[in-house]
Design a protein around this motif. Structure first.
Motif, PDB file in Angstrom:
ATOM      1  N   GLU A 187       0.832  -1.204   0.000  1.00 31.54           N
ATOM      2  CA  GLU A 187       0.000   0.000   0.000  1.00 31.54           C
ATOM      3  C   GLU A 187       0.864   1.251   0.000  1.00 31.54           C
ATOM      4  OE1 GLU A 187      -2.748  -0.267   3.268  1.00 31.54           O
ATOM      5  OE2 GLU A 187      -3.693  -2.067   2.439  1.00 31.54           O
ATOM      6  N   LEU A 188       1.955   1.228   0.763  1.00 29.05           N
ATOM      7  CA  LEU A 188       2.867   2.367   0.793  1.00 29.05           C
ATOM      8  C   LEU A 188       3.522   2.572  -0.574  1.00 29.05           C
ATOM      9  CD1 LEU A 188       4.586   1.909   4.279  1.00 29.05           C
ATOM     10  CD2 LEU A 188       3.015   3.730   3.610  1.00 29.05           C
ATOM     11  N   ILE A 189       3.896   1.480  -1.239  1.00 26.65           N
ATOM     12  CA  ILE A 189       4.471   1.568  -2.586  1.00 26.65           C
ATOM     13  C   ILE A 189       3.461   2.229  -3.528  1.00 26.65           C
ATOM     14  CG2 ILE A 189       5.145   0.229  -4.630  1.00 26.65           C
ATOM     15  CD1 ILE A 189       7.410   0.215  -2.702  1.00 26.65           C
ATOM     16  N   ALA A 190       2.201   1.799  -3.464  1.00 28.35           N
ATOM     17  CA  ALA A 190       1.154   2.350  -4.330  1.00 28.35           C
ATOM     18  C   ALA A 190       0.951   3.839  -4.042  1.00 28.35           C
ATOM     19  CB  ALA A 190      -0.151   1.581  -4.135  1.00 28.35           C
ATOM     20  N   LYS A 191       0.994   4.214  -2.773  1.00 30.52           N
ATOM     21  CA  LYS A 191       0.816   5.626  -2.411  1.00 30.52           C
ATOM     22  C   LYS A 191       1.992   6.467  -2.886  1.00 30.52           C
ATOM     23  CE  LYS A 191      -2.173   4.812   1.574  1.00 30.52           C
ATOM     24  NZ  LYS A 191      -2.277   4.863   3.031  1.00 30.52           N
ATOM     25  N   THR A 192       3.204   5.926  -2.795  1.00 28.33           N
ATOM     26  CA  THR A 192       4.355   6.691  -3.292  1.00 28.33           C
ATOM     27  C   THR A 192       4.282   6.801  -4.813  1.00 28.33           C
ATOM     28  OG1 THR A 192       5.827   4.739  -3.311  1.00 28.33           O
ATOM     29  CG2 THR A 192       5.902   6.150  -1.352  1.00 28.33           C
ATOM     30  N   ASP A 193       3.790   5.763  -5.488  1.00 27.24           N
ATOM     31  CA  ASP A 193       3.578   5.832  -6.946  1.00 27.24           C
ATOM     32  C   ASP A 193       2.669   7.014  -7.276  1.00 27.24           C
ATOM     33  OD1 ASP A 193       5.103   3.648  -7.751  1.00 27.24           O
ATOM     34  OD2 ASP A 193       3.415   2.260  -7.747  1.00 27.24           O
ATOM     35  N   GLU A 206       1.951   9.683  -5.475  1.00 25.28           N
ATOM     36  CA  GLU A 206       2.570  10.970  -5.146  1.00 25.28           C
ATOM     37  C   GLU A 206       3.646  11.346  -6.159  1.00 25.28           C
ATOM     38  OE1 GLU A 206       1.740  13.320  -2.835  1.00 25.28           O
ATOM     39  OE2 GLU A 206       0.002  12.039  -2.470  1.00 25.28           O
ATOM     40  N   MET A 207       4.435  10.378  -6.590  1.00 23.99           N
ATOM     41  CA  MET A 207       5.456  10.658  -7.595  1.00 23.99           C
ATOM     42  C   MET A 207       4.795  11.103  -8.905  1.00 23.99           C
ATOM     43  SD  MET A 207       8.287   7.699  -6.821  1.00 23.99           S
ATOM     44  CE  MET A 207       9.269   8.067  -8.260  1.00 23.99           C
ATOM     45  N   GLN A 208       3.689  10.476  -9.241  1.00 24.71           N
ATOM     46  CA  GLN A 208       2.965  10.858 -10.451  1.00 24.71           C
ATOM     47  C   GLN A 208       2.411  12.280 -10.304  1.00 24.71           C
ATOM     48  OE1 GLN A 208      -0.345   8.301 -11.502  1.00 24.71           O
ATOM     49  NE2 GLN A 208      -0.248   8.959 -13.629  1.00 24.71           N
ATOM     50  N   ARG A 209       1.873  12.592  -9.129  1.00 21.34           N
ATOM     51  CA  ARG A 209       1.335  13.932  -8.872  1.00 21.34           C
ATOM     52  C   ARG A 209       2.424  14.993  -9.041  1.00 21.34           C
ATOM     53  NH1 ARG A 209       1.525  17.447  -4.661  1.00 21.34           N
ATOM     54  NH2 ARG A 209       2.609  15.985  -3.308  1.00 21.34           N
ATOM     55  N   LEU A 210       3.621  14.669  -8.593  1.00 20.29           N
ATOM     56  CA  LEU A 210       4.734  15.610  -8.669  1.00 20.29           C
ATOM     57  C   LEU A 210       5.392  15.632 -10.048  1.00 20.29           C
ATOM     58  CD1 LEU A 210       6.375  14.861  -5.216  1.00 20.29           C
ATOM     59  CD2 LEU A 210       5.189  16.960  -5.876  1.00 20.29           C
ATOM     60  N   GLY A 211       5.066  14.647 -10.862  1.00 15.81           N
ATOM     61  CA  GLY A 211       5.683  14.559 -12.174  1.00 15.81           C
ATOM     62  C   GLY A 211       7.104  14.019 -12.130  1.00 15.81           C
ATOM     63  N   TRP A 212       7.414  13.271 -11.076  1.00 15.76           N
ATOM     64  CA  TRP A 212       8.754  12.696 -10.937  1.00 15.76           C
ATOM     65  C   TRP A 212       8.908  11.491 -11.854  1.00 15.76           C
ATOM     66  CZ3 TRP A 212      11.262  12.193  -5.477  1.00 15.76           C
ATOM     67  CH2 TRP A 212      11.353  13.450  -4.881  1.00 15.76           C
ATOM     68  N   THR A 213      10.083  11.363 -12.445  1.00 18.99           N
ATOM     69  CA  THR A 213      10.419  10.163 -13.197  1.00 18.99           C
ATOM     70  C   THR A 213      10.979   9.124 -12.217  1.00 18.99           C
ATOM     71  OG1 THR A 213      12.685  10.875 -13.578  1.00 18.99           O
ATOM     72  CG2 THR A 213      11.025  11.559 -15.220  1.00 18.99           C
ATOM     73  N   GLU A 214      11.112   7.890 -12.694  1.00 20.27           N
ATOM     74  CA  GLU A 214      11.735   6.859 -11.856  1.00 20.27           C
ATOM     75  C   GLU A 214      13.155   7.269 -11.486  1.00 20.27           C
ATOM     76  OE1 GLU A 214      11.552   2.897 -13.413  1.00 20.27           O
ATOM     77  OE2 GLU A 214       9.394   3.012 -13.759  1.00 20.27           O
ATOM     78  N   ALA A 215      13.850   7.891 -12.440  1.00 21.00           N
ATOM     79  CA  ALA A 215      15.230   8.318 -12.185  1.00 21.00           C
ATOM     80  C   ALA A 215      15.291   9.367 -11.073  1.00 21.00           C
ATOM     81  CB  ALA A 215      15.862   8.868 -13.464  1.00 21.00           C
ATOM     82  N   LEU A 221       5.820  10.468   3.249  1.00 23.59           N
ATOM     83  CA  LEU A 221       5.537  11.731   3.933  1.00 23.59           C
ATOM     84  C   LEU A 221       6.260  12.886   3.237  1.00 23.59           C
ATOM     85  CD1 LEU A 221       4.124  13.153   6.252  1.00 23.59           C
ATOM     86  CD2 LEU A 221       6.140  12.692   7.658  1.00 23.59           C
ATOM     87  N   PHE A 222       7.522  12.666   2.870  1.00 20.74           N
ATOM     88  CA  PHE A 222       8.279  13.683   2.145  1.00 20.74           C
ATOM     89  C   PHE A 222       7.553  14.066   0.855  1.00 20.74           C
ATOM     90  CE2 PHE A 222      11.146  14.589  -1.368  1.00 20.74           C
ATOM     91  CZ  PHE A 222      11.756  15.744  -0.911  1.00 20.74           C
ATOM     92  N   LEU A 223       7.124  13.054   0.094  1.00 18.83           N
ATOM     93  CA  LEU A 223       6.433  13.318  -1.165  1.00 18.83           C
ATOM     94  C   LEU A 223       5.133  14.082  -0.939  1.00 18.83           C
ATOM     95  CD1 LEU A 223       6.886   9.870  -2.951  1.00 18.83           C
ATOM     96  CD2 LEU A 223       8.059  12.006  -3.530  1.00 18.83           C
ATOM     97  N   GLN A 224       4.385  13.694   0.090  1.00 17.71           N
ATOM     98  CA  GLN A 224       3.103  14.336   0.364  1.00 17.71           C
ATOM     99  C   GLN A 224       3.284  15.807   0.744  1.00 17.71           C
ATOM    100  OE1 GLN A 224       1.714  11.568   3.332  1.00 17.71           O
ATOM    101  NE2 GLN A 224       0.389  10.519   1.866  1.00 17.71           N
TER     102      GLN A 224
END
Length: 66
Positions: free
Chosen positions: A9-15, A17-26, A54-57
């Motif tokens: 669930e944490l992995i899915a939530k970070t996914d 948040e990363m998408q919201r921020l527009g972060w790439t995997e790199a 939490l950092f991403l959020q």
């Protein structure tokens, strides 16, 4: 199995948040290496993964290096 489910669930939530921020995997890997010394979220402890989430959020910037 409860721990693994929570971890997933944490992995899915970070996914999300990363998408919201527009972060790439790199960009995500770069942040993980800088802050945790690990290249993948799968190598993090549950506590580290929770801290990353939490950092991403709390981040509004689209880049990991403000």
């Amino acid at each position: 199995m409860e721990i693994r489910q929570n971890f997933n669930e944490l992995i899915a939530k970070t996914d999300a948040e990363m998408q919201r921020l527009g972060w790439t995997e790199a960009q995500g890997r770069e942040h993980l290496m800088k802050c945790f010394g690990k290249r993948s979220r799968l190598l993090l402890t549950e506590e580290e993964l929770d801290n990353f989430l939490l950092f991403l959020q709390l981040t509004d910037s689209p880049t990991p290096n403000p």
